[in-house]
Scaffold this motif. Structure first.
Motif, PDB file in Angstrom:
ATOM      1  N   PRO A   1       0.799  -1.224   0.000  1.00 56.27           N
ATOM      2  CA  PRO A   1       0.000   0.000   0.000  1.00 56.27           C
ATOM      3  C   PRO A   1       0.838   1.283   0.000  1.00 56.27           C
ATOM      4  O   PRO A   1       0.396   2.302  -0.532  1.00 56.27           O
ATOM      5  CB  PRO A   1      -0.819  -0.105   1.296  1.00 56.27           C
ATOM      6  CG  PRO A   1      -0.833  -1.553   1.636  1.00 56.27           C
ATOM      7  CD  PRO A   1       0.482  -2.084   1.156  1.00 56.27           C
ATOM      8  N   PHE A   2       2.025   1.255   0.600  1.00 56.30           N
ATOM      9  CA  PHE A   2       2.808   2.487   0.718  1.00 56.30           C
ATOM     10  C   PHE A   2       3.181   3.040  -0.655  1.00 56.30           C
ATOM     11  O   PHE A   2       3.002   4.225  -0.931  1.00 56.30           O
ATOM     12  CB  PHE A   2       4.066   2.256   1.553  1.00 56.30           C
ATOM     13  CG  PHE A   2       4.863   3.512   1.781  1.00 56.30           C
ATOM     14  CD1 PHE A   2       4.524   4.387   2.795  1.00 56.30           C
ATOM     15  CD2 PHE A   2       5.944   3.829   0.976  1.00 56.30           C
ATOM     16  CE1 PHE A   2       5.241   5.561   3.001  1.00 56.30           C
ATOM     17  CE2 PHE A   2       6.668   4.990   1.167  1.00 56.30           C
ATOM     18  CZ  PHE A   2       6.320   5.859   2.191  1.00 56.30           C
ATOM     19  N   GLU A   3       3.719   2.183  -1.531  1.00 64.15           N
ATOM     20  CA  GLU A   3       4.105   2.642  -2.854  1.00 64.15           C
ATOM     21  C   GLU A   3       2.883   3.086  -3.664  1.00 64.15           C
ATOM     22  O   GLU A   3       2.962   4.011  -4.470  1.00 64.15           O
ATOM     23  CB  GLU A   3       4.886   1.561  -3.596  1.00 64.15           C
ATOM     24  CG  GLU A   3       6.324   1.380  -3.120  1.00 64.15           C
ATOM     25  CD  GLU A   3       6.420   0.568  -1.836  1.00 64.15           C
ATOM     26  OE1 GLU A   3       5.384   0.120  -1.317  1.00 64.15           O
ATOM     27  OE2 GLU A   3       7.564   0.374  -1.349  1.00 64.15           O
ATOM     28  N   LEU A   4       1.752   2.402  -3.443  1.00 64.20           N
ATOM     29  CA  LEU A   4       0.509   2.834  -4.078  1.00 64.20           C
ATOM     30  C   LEU A   4       0.160   4.252  -3.641  1.00 64.20           C
ATOM     31  O   LEU A   4      -0.209   5.106  -4.459  1.00 64.20           O
ATOM     32  CB  LEU A   4      -0.622   1.869  -3.721  1.00 64.20           C
ATOM     33  CG  LEU A   4      -2.045   2.284  -4.121  1.00 64.20           C
ATOM     34  CD1 LEU A   4      -2.167   2.395  -5.630  1.00 64.20           C
ATOM     35  CD2 LEU A   4      -3.053   1.281  -3.577  1.00 64.20           C
TER      36      LEU A   4
ATOM     37  N   LEU B   1       9.228   0.082  -8.407  1.00 66.38           N
ATOM     38  CA  LEU B   1       9.483   0.627  -7.076  1.00 66.38           C
ATOM     39  C   LEU B   1       9.769  -0.511  -6.111  1.00 66.38           C
ATOM     40  O   LEU B   1       9.000  -1.462  -6.016  1.00 66.38           O
ATOM     41  CB  LEU B   1       8.281   1.430  -6.592  1.00 66.38           C
ATOM     42  CG  LEU B   1       7.795   2.536  -7.535  1.00 66.38           C
ATOM     43  CD1 LEU B   1       6.523   3.180  -7.003  1.00 66.38           C
ATOM     44  CD2 LEU B   1       8.877   3.582  -7.750  1.00 66.38           C
ATOM     45  N   CYS B   2      10.890  -0.421  -5.388  1.00 71.56           N
ATOM     46  CA  CYS B   2      11.278  -1.425  -4.404  1.00 71.56           C
ATOM     47  C   CYS B   2      11.378  -2.797  -5.086  1.00 71.56           C
ATOM     48  O   CYS B   2      12.170  -2.984  -5.997  1.00 71.56           O
ATOM     49  CB  CYS B   2      10.293  -1.425  -3.241  1.00 71.56           C
ATOM     50  SG  CYS B   2      10.855  -2.291  -1.763  1.00 71.56           S
TER      51      CYS B   2
ATOM     52  N   ALA C   1      17.322  -2.184  -6.434  1.00 68.42           N
ATOM     53  CA  ALA C   1      16.262  -2.802  -5.647  1.00 68.42           C
ATOM     54  C   ALA C   1      16.626  -2.613  -4.183  1.00 68.42           C
ATOM     55  O   ALA C   1      17.733  -2.175  -3.846  1.00 68.42           O
ATOM     56  CB  ALA C   1      16.104  -4.287  -5.986  1.00 68.42           C
ATOM     57  N   HIS C   2      15.711  -2.938  -3.309  1.00 66.43           N
ATOM     58  CA  HIS C   2      15.958  -2.788  -1.877  1.00 66.43           C
ATOM     59  C   HIS C   2      17.192  -3.593  -1.470  1.00 66.43           C
ATOM     60  O   HIS C   2      17.397  -4.720  -1.917  1.00 66.43           O
ATOM     61  CB  HIS C   2      14.734  -3.273  -1.094  1.00 66.43           C
ATOM     62  CG  HIS C   2      14.718  -2.862   0.338  1.00 66.43           C
ATOM     63  ND1 HIS C   2      15.539  -3.451   1.286  1.00 66.43           N
ATOM     64  CD2 HIS C   2      13.996  -1.931   0.993  1.00 66.43           C
ATOM     65  CE1 HIS C   2      15.310  -2.896   2.457  1.00 66.43           C
ATOM     66  NE2 HIS C   2      14.381  -1.969   2.320  1.00 66.43           N
ATOM     67  N   TRP C   3      17.998  -3.019  -0.587  1.00 69.01           N
ATOM     68  CA  TRP C   3      19.273  -3.637  -0.216  1.00 69.01           C
ATOM     69  C   TRP C   3      19.098  -5.046   0.345  1.00 69.01           C
ATOM     70  O   TRP C   3      19.970  -5.903   0.159  1.00 69.01           O
ATOM     71  CB  TRP C   3      20.016  -2.755   0.792  1.00 69.01           C
ATOM     72  CG  TRP C   3      19.269  -2.467   2.058  1.00 69.01           C
ATOM     73  CD1 TRP C   3      18.482  -1.389   2.313  1.00 69.01           C
ATOM     74  CD2 TRP C   3      19.224  -3.271   3.240  1.00 69.01           C
ATOM     75  NE1 TRP C   3      17.947  -1.466   3.575  1.00 69.01           N
ATOM     76  CE2 TRP C   3      18.383  -2.613   4.175  1.00 69.01           C
ATOM     77  CE3 TRP C   3      19.818  -4.490   3.612  1.00 69.01           C
ATOM     78  CZ2 TRP C   3      18.118  -3.130   5.440  1.00 69.01           C
ATOM     79  CZ3 TRP C   3      19.556  -5.000   4.886  1.00 69.01           C
ATOM     80  CH2 TRP C   3      18.724  -4.329   5.771  1.00 69.01           C
ATOM     81  N   GLN C   4      17.985  -5.322   1.044  1.00 69.58           N
ATOM     82  CA  GLN C   4      17.868  -6.625   1.683  1.00 69.58           C
ATOM     83  C   GLN C   4      17.651  -7.754   0.669  1.00 69.58           C
ATOM     84  O   GLN C   4      17.823  -8.927   0.995  1.00 69.58           O
ATOM     85  CB  GLN C   4      16.735  -6.627   2.704  1.00 69.58           C
ATOM     86  CG  GLN C   4      15.336  -6.673   2.134  1.00 69.58           C
ATOM     87  CD  GLN C   4      14.282  -6.671   3.214  1.00 69.58           C
ATOM     88  OE1 GLN C   4      13.829  -5.621   3.660  1.00 69.58           O
ATOM     89  NE2 GLN C   4      13.881  -7.846   3.637  1.00 69.58           N
TER      90      GLN C   4
ATOM     91  N   ALA D   1      14.716   2.025  -4.874  1.00 73.47           N
ATOM     92  CA  ALA D   1      15.108   1.025  -3.876  1.00 73.47           C
ATOM     93  C   ALA D   1      13.995   0.812  -2.857  1.00 73.47           C
ATOM     94  O   ALA D   1      12.976   0.196  -3.172  1.00 73.47           O
ATOM     95  CB  ALA D   1      16.407   1.463  -3.202  1.00 73.47           C
ATOM     96  N   GLY D   2      14.165   1.302  -1.642  1.00 70.83           N
ATOM     97  CA  GLY D   2      13.181   1.058  -0.602  1.00 70.83           C
ATOM     98  C   GLY D   2      11.937   1.909  -0.749  1.00 70.83           C
ATOM     99  O   GLY D   2      11.810   2.705  -1.686  1.00 70.83           O
TER     100      GLY D   2
END
Length: 312
Positions: free
Chosen positions: A9-12, A99-100, A119-122, A152-153
């Motif tokens: 939901p956050f990226e949305l 995104l991410c 992409a996200h570091w993890q 990334a994140g």
């Protein structure tokens, strides 16, 4: 934007805020933003809520820019219908944004082979193992590879969104959007994803005062030593604080601030390249031209034609 099962939901929310809102402060909408999904009812991440009554994937076939779905279960294959929609977009030269974990979606569709992405570091090790043909830049906020852009994140979605607005509409418009978001107007894509913030030895090591002062004096021939003297520290200490708090160097920060000022001057009607270079602190017209080509992909005259007075 494609939204799929278990999407975040956050990226949305980020993309809706940046691309989907009418801008009364600008007197217009910047984009025609729409959501689409492979199913009439889409359960978002961890069942937080269900998205209903959005368009089907056929809406993606009309998009100039397609933002692909991201979700935390990166090892679960994406739906074939979603991947096919991305491939059709690539075939007609639409701009693609991940995104991410959206970088996994793009890579699975095969549109990142031979391209730069982040992409996200993890998930960097997992991504590199699954998609060795992609040039992963794991320690940056976002990557602009022309017609394919990745962030990334989660919070980097806002950075990339504002970068896209800046690319499409210029620095003044991007600054207006960032003010409404109450968000930093510009964090360079090459900035580190994870910035260590050690407990300070002094009561206040904030760079805010020296940054504010420098922004008011960009036309001056400022050096790192000048900034260090203003902050009452050594140049080496200033470098450490910039790395810890901003993830960049003082000189790189100065250059980006001066370039942003040069863009604003051009957008507001400054016509002489030499004047813009002098007022922004970039010195010479040749230096301004070189930096704008490298950082914006446009010459000053091309930037003026696209974003200057009367361009819209």
């Amino acid at each position: 934007m494609i939204v799929d099962e278990n999407s975040n939901p956050f990226e949305l929310g980020c993309t809706t805020e940046v691309f989907g809102l009418h801008r009364p402060e600008l007197g217009r909408a910047l984009y025609d933003f729409r959501l689409c999904s492979p199913e009439p009812s889409t359960l978002m991440r961890d069942g937080f809520f269900t998205l209903t009554e959005v368009a089907g994937l056929e809406a993606a076939d009309a998009a100039d820019t397609l933002i692909v779905p991201n979700r935390p279960d990166v090892d679960v294959p994406r739906r074939p219908a979603v991947l096919d929609a991305i491939r059709r977009a690539r075939a007609r030269s639409a701009r693609l944004v991940g995104l991410c974990s959206g970088a996994f979606t793009l890579a699975e569709a095969g549109v990142l082979d031979g391209r730069r992405a982040t992409a996200h570091w993890q998930w960097a090790d997992s991504f590199r193992a699954r998609f060795p043909a992609v040039h992963l830049e794991e320690n940056v906020l976002f990557v602009d590879d022309g017609d394919v852009l990745t962030a990334a994140g989660s919070a980097a979605a806002l950075d990339l969104g504002l970068h896209i607005v800046r690319r499409d509409h210029g620095a003044d418009v991007a600054n207006a959007v960032s003010r409404r978001l109450v968000f930093a107007a510009h964090r360079d894509g090459g900035q580190q994803q994870f910035i260590e913030r050690p407990v300070p030895d002094l009561p206040d090591e904030s760079l805010a005062p020296v940054l504010a002062w420098a922004q008011e004096h960009l036309e001056m021939p400022l050096t790192v030593s000048d900034l260090a003297a203003r902050a009452a520290v050594s140049p080496a200490t200033l470098h450490r604080r910039f790395r810890a708090q901003l993830g960049t160097t003082p000189l790189a920060w100065l250059t980006q601030e001066r370039l942003a000022l040069a863009c604003r001057l051009i957008e507001r009607g400054a016509t002489q390249v030499e004047t813009v270079a002098r007022r922004s602190g970039l010195g010479t017209a040749a230096n301004l031209r070189a930096l704008m080509r490298r950082e914006r992909g446009l010459t000053p005259s091309a930037y003026r034609q696209r974003f200057g007075p009367g361009a819209r």
